[in-house]
Enzyme design. Structure first.
Site, PDB file in Angstrom:
ATOM      1  N   GLY A 107     -45.342 -20.992 -19.893  1.00 30.51           N
ATOM      2  CA  GLY A 107     -44.310 -21.108 -19.595  1.00 30.51           C
ATOM      3  C   GLY A 107     -43.159 -19.478 -18.581  1.00 30.51           C
ATOM      4  O   GLY A 107     -43.587 -18.528 -18.492  1.00 30.51           O
ATOM      5  N   ALA A 108     -43.388 -20.095 -17.024  1.00 31.28           N
ATOM      6  CA  ALA A 108     -43.424 -19.395 -16.107  1.00 31.28           C
ATOM      7  C   ALA A 108     -41.296 -19.535 -16.040  1.00 31.28           C
ATOM      8  O   ALA A 108     -40.363 -19.078 -14.802  1.00 31.28           O
ATOM      9  CB  ALA A 108     -43.825 -19.709 -14.847  1.00 31.28           C
ATOM     10  N   VAL A 122     -50.654 -27.508 -21.368  1.00 30.93           N
ATOM     11  CA  VAL A 122     -51.827 -26.298 -22.618  1.00 30.93           C
ATOM     12  C   VAL A 122     -51.869 -27.197 -23.954  1.00 30.93           C
ATOM     13  O   VAL A 122     -50.417 -28.067 -24.328  1.00 30.93           O
ATOM     14  CB  VAL A 122     -50.817 -24.567 -22.746  1.00 30.93           C
ATOM     15  CG1 VAL A 122     -51.554 -24.517 -23.307  1.00 30.93           C
ATOM     16  CG2 VAL A 122     -50.573 -24.187 -21.656  1.00 30.93           C
ATOM     17  N   HIS A 135     -21.937   1.718   4.202  1.00 30.79           N
ATOM     18  CA  HIS A 135     -22.944   1.671   5.085  1.00 30.79           C
ATOM     19  C   HIS A 135     -23.752   3.516   5.073  1.00 30.79           C
ATOM     20  O   HIS A 135     -22.953   4.045   5.272  1.00 30.79           O
ATOM     21  CB  HIS A 135     -22.858   1.418   6.476  1.00 30.79           C
ATOM     22  CG  HIS A 135     -24.057   1.788   7.870  1.00 30.79           C
ATOM     23  ND1 HIS A 135     -25.492   0.864   7.038  1.00 30.79           N
ATOM     24  CD2 HIS A 135     -24.819   2.764   8.083  1.00 30.79           C
ATOM     25  CE1 HIS A 135     -26.303   1.699   8.361  1.00 30.79           C
ATOM     26  NE2 HIS A 135     -25.734   2.641   8.473  1.00 30.79           N
TER      27      HIS A 135
END
Ligand code: NAD
Length: 474
Positions: free
Chosen positions: A188-189, A245, A451
């Site tokens: 499972g990814a 699988v 920034h």
């Protein structure tokens, strides 16, 4: 005569404890029933999130990131260290300490808010009675005007790869490995597979991730998924897509995993196998006979948009109901229901729930993807900006990734924001606020961003929607 409350919450995980605390804050006499145990075998509130999910996995993610940077990134800063080592037991002990701090913290919050805690499993009976079964087998019945079910979810087990949490691991087992496995297999990814696969990869394991679907990270924006796949490959995570699988056999202290992909049937041998193929709502034994509460085909408790089950005074929130299985979605549902019970205007905006995947780089988004907008026929425009052109990201040496803003083609209203890169788990909050206030890309573009910060990527991506980003060709 059973103890009588205004509110009984069944489940002390994130959704449940938020519901209980909010109810108590609103002056409601509240009890919470929870069966969770800590590693020491003692009662521990906080559910999957605090005990074996969000918090412990982030502790290990951070530890493994520090180690990985020491080996691979400090050199770029001119810092060198000899003989770097990782003590996995100490790393896991730090994680356990954090877990104890937080589960204990919830118990203190309950005390402070005068919430009565029952330790055991709760079962809703007819007439808003709740049976509490303690671990020693004793039972008692308590009652309330309102019952909130928040029993969470459990990992899905594959029939051919039963969890033993020694060789075949669920999410909890993968947080408690005491040495780096040489070879780790992951089925499972998805979110858990990628987060925990990354942890052990950064600590030196050879990690192979087997994903049944042909597309990588199908739930995310395609540009984000592309960057993530490239970065994970660079880190050495071997992700095999379209891999079905069929077997996981324990052989001599290792696991032999058989799968088939476009290249045909193959086998890999791993020292540990993590199975992360999704979670299912946990509702077994929670509903007694004749309560009238319904469950859907996936075992989730049926609720309306306000988490009401349709039975007077019975509500359900979090992973045991429809919607994303995200702790923060559960928190908000729990608090909203407590407010509705108290006669206030509790509400959850499901359209702006942020998603975060805590990999390196991090992945985060809120709102719609381009694919979803195309499918719905909604006209849109996009603007994106790479972290490689953000001064702060360059100074940090973390330049992979980008921010993409999607806005309505005619109204300019922000429809989705998709990020992959450094610190995006925090940056996504700005997008959520903008979307919650129905903001436009122009609004984001006109907001002053400090920034040098990573948030300038959000600013420039918003400017880029109208082709006026400053630090890139539009
Ligand atoms: P997931 O749904 O995120 O991913 C499961 C993956 O397994 C999917 O890609 C699916 O296609 C694949 N799969 C399913 N069956 C398979 C099979 N037989 N062989 C190979 N691949 C298969 O589930 P998860 O990673 O287990 O996480 C469970 C839940 O917990 C998710 O709903 C997730 O949102 C939540 N969670 C969220 C976070 C976070 O927000 N950062 C972290 C952990 C877990």
């Amino acid at each position: 005569m059973s103890d009588q409350y205004d509110v009984i919450v069944i489940g002390g995980g994130p959704a449940g404890y938020h519901a209980a605390i909010r109810a108590a804050q609103l002056g409601l006499k509240t009890a919470c029933i929870d069966a969770g145990l800590g590693k020491d075998g003692k009662a521990a509130l906080g559910g999957t999130c605090l005990r074996v999910g969000c918090i412990p996995s982030k502790a290990l993610l951070d530890s493994s990131k520090q180690f990985h940077n020491l080996l691979h990134s400090f050199g770029d800063h001119g810092i060198s260290v000899g003989n770097a080592k990782i003590d996995v037991k100490a790393m896991v002990a730090r994680k356990d300490k954090i877990v104890r701090q937080f589960t204990g913290g919830v118990a203190l919050l309950f005390k402070g808010n005068k919430i009565t805690s029952y330790f055991g499993t709760g079962k809703l009976l007819k007439g808003r009675q709740v049976e509490v079964s303690a671990a020693d087998g004793t039972k008692q019945t308590i009652a309330a005007t309102n019952v909130i079910i928040a029993t969470g979810s459990a990992p899905i087990e594959l029939p051919f790869a039963k969890f033993d949490n020694k060789l075949i691991l669920d999410n909890a087992g993968a947080l408690d490995v005491d040495a780096v496995p040489k070879r780790l297999g992951v089925i499972g990814a998805g979110v858990i597979g990628l987060e925990l696969g990354s942890v052990w990869r950064r600590l030196g394991a050879e990690v192979t991730v087997l994903e049944a679907l042909p597309d990588f990270l199908g739930i995310a924006d395609r540009d984000v998924a592309k960057v993530a796949a490239r970065e994970f490959a660079k880190q050495g995570l071997a992700i095999k897509l379209g891999a079905k699988v069929s077997k996981a056999e324990i052989k001599g202290g290792t696991v032999e995993v058989t799968f088939a992909d476009a290249k045909g049937e193959q086998k890999i041998v791993v020292d540990k196998l993590l199975v992360a193929v999704g979670r299912r709502a946990f509702t077994e034994g929670v509903l007694g006979d004749g309560t009238g509460v319904k469950v859907d085909a996936r075992g989730r408790i049926d609720v309306d948009d306000h988490c009401w089950t349709g039975v007077e005074g019975v509500w359900a929130v979090g992973d045991c109901v429809r919607g994303a299985m995200l702790a923060h979605k559960g928190f908000e549902e729990g608090m909203a229901v407590a407010e509705l019970i108290a006669g206030k205007a509790g509400h959850v905006n499901y359209d702006t729930i942020p998603w975060v995947i805590y990999t390196e780089p991090e992945i985060a988004w809120a709102g719609k993807t381009e694919e979803e907008l195309k499918a719905a026929g909604i006209p849109y425009k996009t603007g994106s900006f790479p972290f490689a052109a953000v001064g702060r990201a360059v100074a940090m040496n973390e330049t992979a990734g980008q921010v993409k803003v999607i806005a309505h083609a005619e109204t300019d209203r922000i429809l989705g924001v998709h990020m992959v890169g450094p610190g995006v788990s925090e940056l996504i909050a700005e997008a959520v606020v903008a979307m919650e206030f129905h903001g436009s890309a122009e609004d984001l573009a006109r907001i002053v961003h400090a920034h040098p910060t990573l948030s300038e990527a959000v600013h420039e991506a918003a400017l880029s929607v109208d082709k006026r980003a400053i630090h890139k060709a539009n």
